[in-house]
Design a protein around this motif. Structure first.
Motif, PDB file in Angstrom:
ATOM      1  N   THR A   1      41.152   6.329 -25.726  1.00 25.04           N
ATOM      2  CA  THR A   1      42.020   7.684 -25.282  1.00 25.04           C
ATOM      3  C   THR A   1      41.833   7.809 -23.668  1.00 25.04           C
ATOM      4  O   THR A   1      42.551   8.689 -23.021  1.00 25.04           O
ATOM      5  N   SER A   2      40.757   7.415 -23.019  1.00 21.18           N
ATOM      6  CA  SER A   2      40.534   7.523 -21.802  1.00 21.18           C
ATOM      7  C   SER A   2      40.282   8.981 -21.324  1.00 21.18           C
ATOM      8  O   SER A   2      40.490   9.485 -20.266  1.00 21.18           O
ATOM      9  N   SER A   3      39.704   9.673 -22.460  1.00 18.92           N
ATOM     10  CA  SER A   3      39.186  11.165 -22.253  1.00 18.92           C
ATOM     11  C   SER A   3      38.114  11.093 -21.583  1.00 18.92           C
ATOM     12  O   SER A   3      36.767  10.475 -21.699  1.00 18.92           O
ATOM     13  N   SER A   4      37.937  11.758 -20.402  1.00 25.38           N
ATOM     14  CA  SER A   4      36.602  12.210 -19.469  1.00 25.38           C
ATOM     15  C   SER A   4      35.528  12.530 -20.322  1.00 25.38           C
ATOM     16  O   SER A   4      34.333  12.284 -20.234  1.00 25.38           O
ATOM     17  N   SER A   5      35.883  13.677 -21.306  1.00 20.90           N
ATOM     18  CA  SER A   5      34.891  14.442 -22.094  1.00 20.90           C
ATOM     19  C   SER A   5      34.133  13.339 -22.738  1.00 20.90           C
ATOM     20  O   SER A   5      32.992  13.236 -23.235  1.00 20.90           O
ATOM     21  N   MET A   6      34.772  12.386 -23.449  1.00 16.54           N
ATOM     22  CA  MET A   6      34.517  11.473 -24.244  1.00 16.54           C
ATOM     23  C   MET A   6      33.564  10.331 -23.580  1.00 16.54           C
ATOM     24  O   MET A   6      32.281   9.988 -24.081  1.00 16.54           O
ATOM     25  N   LEU A   7      33.950  10.020 -22.353  1.00 11.50           N
ATOM     26  CA  LEU A   7      33.097   9.258 -21.431  1.00 11.50           C
ATOM     27  C   LEU A   7      31.858   9.886 -21.099  1.00 11.50           C
ATOM     28  O   LEU A   7      30.797   9.327 -21.113  1.00 11.50           O
ATOM     29  N   ALA A   8      31.873  11.231 -20.758  1.00 17.55           N
ATOM     30  CA  ALA A   8      30.592  11.764 -20.236  1.00 17.55           C
ATOM     31  C   ALA A   8      29.726  12.170 -21.482  1.00 17.55           C
ATOM     32  O   ALA A   8      28.393  11.952 -21.368  1.00 17.55           O
ATOM     33  N   GLU A   9      30.518  12.260 -22.707  1.00 17.30           N
ATOM     34  CA  GLU A   9      29.338  12.172 -23.927  1.00 17.30           C
ATOM     35  C   GLU A   9      28.887  10.836 -24.298  1.00 17.30           C
ATOM     36  O   GLU A   9      27.660  10.707 -24.711  1.00 17.30           O
TER      37      GLU A   9
END
Length: 335
Positions: free
Chosen positions: A31-39
């Motif tokens: 998804t390229s979601s930054s929230s998912m990368l941070a998590e």
């Protein structure tokens, strides 16, 4: 806190975080979601932190050496302090950087839109299991203390660290769900960036709290008021000690307390009687507070006049051994 209880909570948190990190990272790739990368990075940092706590617990069990005569118990504090640094840098600062990066290019989530929500909900379930285990193990030793006091006053660092990490992870997951959910609903990637920024701020705050509490343990903390009062009662419970002139305590490790005291004793007839009296007092201290494993008692003759003068002790008399003589007999650990 028992060592076994802390280890059980750490292992539960480690297993949960490894599984969560893998699923979050897969969701980020899709998804390229930054929230998912941070998590994802948050869970990787937490996994590394639990490994550090296990390593610290193992190294702390090494036997004392001439170079470290009081053993290696404080290694558990050192590794807990390293955990706070890792959480601050790898978790908090990375999340804040990623939020800034996403805010500069706030693209929406256009592919695999169901994946991040599913992963976050599954992560909340797994993290809740880890948090429940930490709460259950903490309740064995927390007693009637509030959770804030337990985290502030616990001498064993593992459970407070795991509790704060798991609490932060659960709140972070909710924040990530907030950012991802609003991004999916509105198509505006700024919500994803906002969720990531809130995760970063949360982790920085938790890391600072951990660093402050662990720093206090590293500097050296004495016994808590309840144990201190128990030790004082044990010292003066028999005829061997007339009063405590002064006393200091220090945690050499989470489960090892040193007690050093200058005590006013009667005018014994011989050094042998004095030594037996000191041994009796040491036995009472260990029976009352089992973690008091290193005890140094210095006998002296108490004087009211000397107390007023600020020394609390009188010069040796012919009827009693001098402090220099009796200190060699009784000013020691063991009994």
């Amino acid at each position: 806190m028992s060592a076994n209880g802390g280890t059980k909570a750490i292992i539960a948190a480690l297993l949960a975080n490894v599984g969560i990190a893998i699923t979050k990272f897969i969701a980020f790739l899709l998804t390229s979601s930054s929230s998912m990368l941070a998590e994802s990075i948050h869970s990787v940092a937490d996994s590394g932190n639990q490994a550090l706590l296990l390593l610290g617990g193992k190294r702390a069990k090494r036997a004392a050496t001439p170079e470290h005569p009081f053993g290696y118990g404080r290694e558990r504090y050192i590794y807990a302090f390293i955990v706070s640094i890792v959480l601050f840098s790898l978790g908090g600062l990375f999340a804040l950087y990623e939020a800034w990066h996403k805010a500069a290019d706030p693209h929406p989530i256009t592919a695999w839109q169901w994946v991040p929500v599913t992963v976050l909900l599954a992560a909340i379930v797994m993290e809740s299991f880890s948090f429940h285990t930490a709460i259950k193990e903490s309740n064995h030793t927390r007693g009637s203390q509030s959770w804030v006091n337990f985290i502030r006053r616990a001498k064993a660092p593992e459970l407070p660290v795991v509790l704060l990490e798991d609490f932060g992870a659960l709140v972070g997951l909710v924040l990530a769900l907030f950012g991802v959910g609003l991004t999916l609903i509105t198509g505006n990637g700024m919500w994803d960036a906002a969720g990531t920024a809130m995760i970063g701020v949360l982790l920085v705050i938790i890391a600072i709290v951990l660093a402050i509490e662990t720093k206090s343990l590293l500097l050296g903390e004495g016994a808590d008021p309840a144990d201190l009062a128990t030790i004082e009662r044990a010292v003066t419970a028999g005829p061997e000690v007339e009063r405590i002139i002064h006393m200091k305590t220090l945690y050499l490790g989470p489960e090892e307390l040193m007690v050093a005291a200058k005590i006013g004793v009667p005018a014994w007839e011989s050094a042998e009687e004095l030594a037996r009296g000191i041994n009796t007092v040491e036995a009472r201290i260990r029976a009352a507070v089992p973690i008091a494993r290193v005890i140094y008692l210095e006998p002296d003759i108490y004087s009211v006049a000397a107390e007023r003068a600020g020394t609390g002790t009188a010069a040796p008399t012919a009827a009693a051994p001098s402090p220099s003589e009796s200190g060699e007999v009784a000013g020691r650990a063991g009994g």
